[in-house]
Design an enzyme around this catalytic site. Structure first.
Site, PDB file in Angstrom:
ATOM      1  N   ARG A 129      11.086  -1.858  12.239  1.00  0.00           N
ATOM      2  CA  ARG A 129       9.793  -1.525  12.853  1.00  0.00           C
ATOM      3  C   ARG A 129       9.458  -2.563  13.902  1.00  0.00           C
ATOM      4  O   ARG A 129       9.420  -3.755  13.606  1.00  0.00           O
ATOM      5  CB  ARG A 129       8.703  -1.545  11.775  1.00  0.00           C
ATOM      6  CG  ARG A 129       8.284  -0.173  11.311  1.00  0.00           C
ATOM      7  CD  ARG A 129       7.264  -0.264  10.213  1.00  0.00           C
ATOM      8  NE  ARG A 129       5.957  -0.725  10.656  1.00  0.00           N
ATOM      9  CZ  ARG A 129       4.856  -0.626   9.927  1.00  0.00           C
ATOM     10  NH1 ARG A 129       4.913  -0.075   8.736  1.00  0.00           N
ATOM     11  NH2 ARG A 129       3.702  -1.054  10.383  1.00  0.00           N
TER      12      ARG A 129
ATOM     13  N   ARG B 298      11.351  -6.159   5.126  1.00  0.00           N
ATOM     14  CA  ARG B 298      11.160  -4.781   5.579  1.00  0.00           C
ATOM     15  C   ARG B 298      11.736  -4.599   6.980  1.00  0.00           C
ATOM     16  O   ARG B 298      12.325  -3.570   7.294  1.00  0.00           O
ATOM     17  CB  ARG B 298       9.670  -4.437   5.557  1.00  0.00           C
ATOM     18  CG  ARG B 298       9.364  -3.019   5.986  1.00  0.00           C
ATOM     19  CD  ARG B 298       7.952  -2.618   5.651  1.00  0.00           C
ATOM     20  NE  ARG B 298       6.988  -3.088   6.617  1.00  0.00           N
ATOM     21  CZ  ARG B 298       5.662  -2.986   6.473  1.00  0.00           C
ATOM     22  NH1 ARG B 298       5.159  -2.449   5.386  1.00  0.00           N
ATOM     23  NH2 ARG B 298       4.838  -3.427   7.395  1.00  0.00           N
TER      24      ARG B 298
ATOM     25  N   ARG C  77     -10.014   0.486   8.534  1.00  0.00           N
ATOM     26  CA  ARG C  77      -9.622  -0.873   8.905  1.00  0.00           C
ATOM     27  C   ARG C  77     -10.733  -1.608   9.656  1.00  0.00           C
ATOM     28  O   ARG C  77     -10.534  -2.752  10.047  1.00  0.00           O
ATOM     29  CB  ARG C  77      -8.397  -0.806   9.818  1.00  0.00           C
ATOM     30  CG  ARG C  77      -7.060  -1.021   9.099  1.00  0.00           C
ATOM     31  CD  ARG C  77      -5.991  -0.829  10.136  1.00  0.00           C
ATOM     32  NE  ARG C  77      -4.763  -1.484   9.875  1.00  0.00           N
ATOM     33  CZ  ARG C  77      -3.668  -0.881   9.421  1.00  0.00           C
ATOM     34  NH1 ARG C  77      -3.704   0.385   9.069  1.00  0.00           N
ATOM     35  NH2 ARG C  77      -2.555  -1.562   9.304  1.00  0.00           N
TER      36      ARG C  77
ATOM     37  N   LYS D  51       0.837  -1.213   0.000  1.00  0.00           N
ATOM     38  CA  LYS D  51       0.000   0.000   0.000  1.00  0.00           C
ATOM     39  C   LYS D  51       0.866   1.255   0.000  1.00  0.00           C
ATOM     40  O   LYS D  51       0.604   2.190  -0.740  1.00  0.00           O
ATOM     41  CB  LYS D  51      -0.932   0.027   1.235  1.00  0.00           C
ATOM     42  CG  LYS D  51      -1.887  -1.147   1.320  1.00  0.00           C
ATOM     43  CD  LYS D  51      -2.891  -0.977   2.458  1.00  0.00           C
ATOM     44  CE  LYS D  51      -2.298  -1.029   3.856  1.00  0.00           C
ATOM     45  NZ  LYS D  51      -1.752  -2.336   4.256  1.00  0.00           N
TER      46      LYS D  51
ATOM     47  N   ARG E  40      -0.971  -8.510  13.979  1.00  0.00           N
ATOM     48  CA  ARG E  40      -1.513  -7.589  12.959  1.00  0.00           C
ATOM     49  C   ARG E  40      -2.279  -8.364  11.888  1.00  0.00           C
ATOM     50  O   ARG E  40      -3.317  -7.919  11.418  1.00  0.00           O
ATOM     51  CB  ARG E  40      -0.381  -6.758  12.339  1.00  0.00           C
ATOM     52  CG  ARG E  40       0.122  -5.695  13.299  1.00  0.00           C
ATOM     53  CD  ARG E  40       1.470  -5.145  12.880  1.00  0.00           C
ATOM     54  NE  ARG E  40       1.430  -4.474  11.606  1.00  0.00           N
ATOM     55  CZ  ARG E  40       2.458  -4.421  10.764  1.00  0.00           C
ATOM     56  NH1 ARG E  40       3.590  -5.022  11.044  1.00  0.00           N
ATOM     57  NH2 ARG E  40       2.339  -3.776   9.636  1.00  0.00           N
TER      58      ARG E  40
HETATM   59  P1  AMP Z   1       0.246   0.548   9.137  1.00  0.00           P
HETATM   60  O1  AMP Z   1       1.485   1.321   8.941  1.00  0.00           O
HETATM   61  O2  AMP Z   1      -0.887   0.994   8.260  1.00  0.00           O
HETATM   62  O3  AMP Z   1       0.473  -0.955   9.044  1.00  0.00           O
HETATM   63  O4  AMP Z   1      -0.260   0.825  10.641  1.00  0.00           O
HETATM   64  C1  AMP Z   1       0.555   0.517  11.756  1.00  0.00           C
HETATM   65  C2  AMP Z   1      -0.302   0.371  12.988  1.00  0.00           C
HETATM   66  O5  AMP Z   1      -0.990   1.596  13.264  1.00  0.00           O
HETATM   67  C3  AMP Z   1      -1.399  -0.674  12.907  1.00  0.00           C
HETATM   68  O6  AMP Z   1      -0.924  -1.992  13.179  1.00  0.00           O
HETATM   69  C4  AMP Z   1      -2.365  -0.184  13.971  1.00  0.00           C
HETATM   70  O7  AMP Z   1      -1.878  -0.454  15.274  1.00  0.00           O
HETATM   71  C5  AMP Z   1      -2.300   1.332  13.779  1.00  0.00           C
HETATM   72  N1  AMP Z   1      -3.275   1.771  12.775  1.00  0.00           N
HETATM   73  C6  AMP Z   1      -3.033   2.321  11.564  1.00  0.00           C
HETATM   74  N2  AMP Z   1      -4.150   2.616  10.907  1.00  0.00           N
HETATM   75  C7  AMP Z   1      -5.173   2.219  11.723  1.00  0.00           C
HETATM   76  C8  AMP Z   1      -6.586   2.216  11.600  1.00  0.00           C
HETATM   77  N3  AMP Z   1      -7.182   2.679  10.493  1.00  0.00           N
HETATM   78  N4  AMP Z   1      -7.305   1.739  12.652  1.00  0.00           N
HETATM   79  C9  AMP Z   1      -6.718   1.278  13.766  1.00  0.00           C
HETATM   80  N5  AMP Z   1      -5.392   1.224  13.946  1.00  0.00           N
HETATM   81  C10 AMP Z   1      -4.614   1.695  12.932  1.00  0.00           C
END
Ligand code: AMP
Length: 189
Positions: free
Chosen positions: A134, A128, A89, A14, A145
């Protein structure tokens, strides 16, 4: 306004594809994950509130995430449109986004889902992790996740399917070929 949701499990590509889309279409990119990470590294009150959840691979509660997203959209009143990456999400987030955009006389144009199987996702995230370190890419957190994705996030797909807004794209292969397919969807609008 043209508003696209880029949808997919962790590691689907993404972020990579969003970068290419914003460059071509001059849309604003909103990645809720990136915004949360910025809050955490700046040690803001919001960052402190969510850091343990994120480090553990859990979703941040809807109310917090939706408020942050709406705030981010409101900060860009002149935007031609948005690419939402990592949001919505949950179905509650999707419904809140519809309501919010409708209040601005706008709507989601299309949802593009990147389809990648679990074996490929695990491989990509291991790569990654070597590059970015991370914390939530570590194996046990990643597992959490992926569980969050399959228990909560996946239900967002039928929500948009019912609105006839969902396009699925094979997310495995050459980055530019996947991008060309994405552009094919965007260019229909
Ligand atoms: P990402 O970089 O999109 O994988 O997001 C990293 C983390 O941020 C996720 O594993 C969640 O803990 C939190 N997060 C990001 N976007 C959301 C969302 N739309 N709803 C809830 N938690 C989120």
């Amino acid at each position: 306004m043209l508003n696209f949701v880029l949808f997919g499990p962790p590691g689907a590509g993404k972020g990579t594809q969003s970068e290419k889309l914003i460059e071509r279409y001059q849309l604003n990119h909103i990645s809720t994950g990136d915004i949360f990470r910025a809050h955490i590294s700046n040690q803001t009150p919001l960052g402190k509130q969510v850091s343990a959840l994120i480090a553990d691979g859990q979703l941040v509660p809807d109310a917090i995430t939706i408020a942050m997203l709406e705030d981010e959209v409101d900060k860009n009143p002149g935007a031609k449109g948005f690419i939402f990456d990592g949001f919505p999400r949950t179905v509650a987030q999707a419904a809140a986004l519809d309501e919010f955009l409708e209040s601005k006389g706008s709507s989601i144009t299309a949802v593009i889902a990147l389809d990648v199987d679990q074996e490929e996702l695990t491989k990509r995230i291991a790569e990654r992790q070597k590059l970015t370190n991370r914390a939530d890419d570590q194996a046990d957190k990643l597992q959490k996740r992926i569980e969050e994705y399959f228990s909560k996030t996946i239900h967002v797909l039928p929500y948009y399917e019912a609105q006839h807004k969902l396009s699925k794209i094979n997310g495995i292969g050459n980055i530019d070929d996947i991008f060309a397919e994405l552009c094919g969807v965007v260019d229909q609008h």
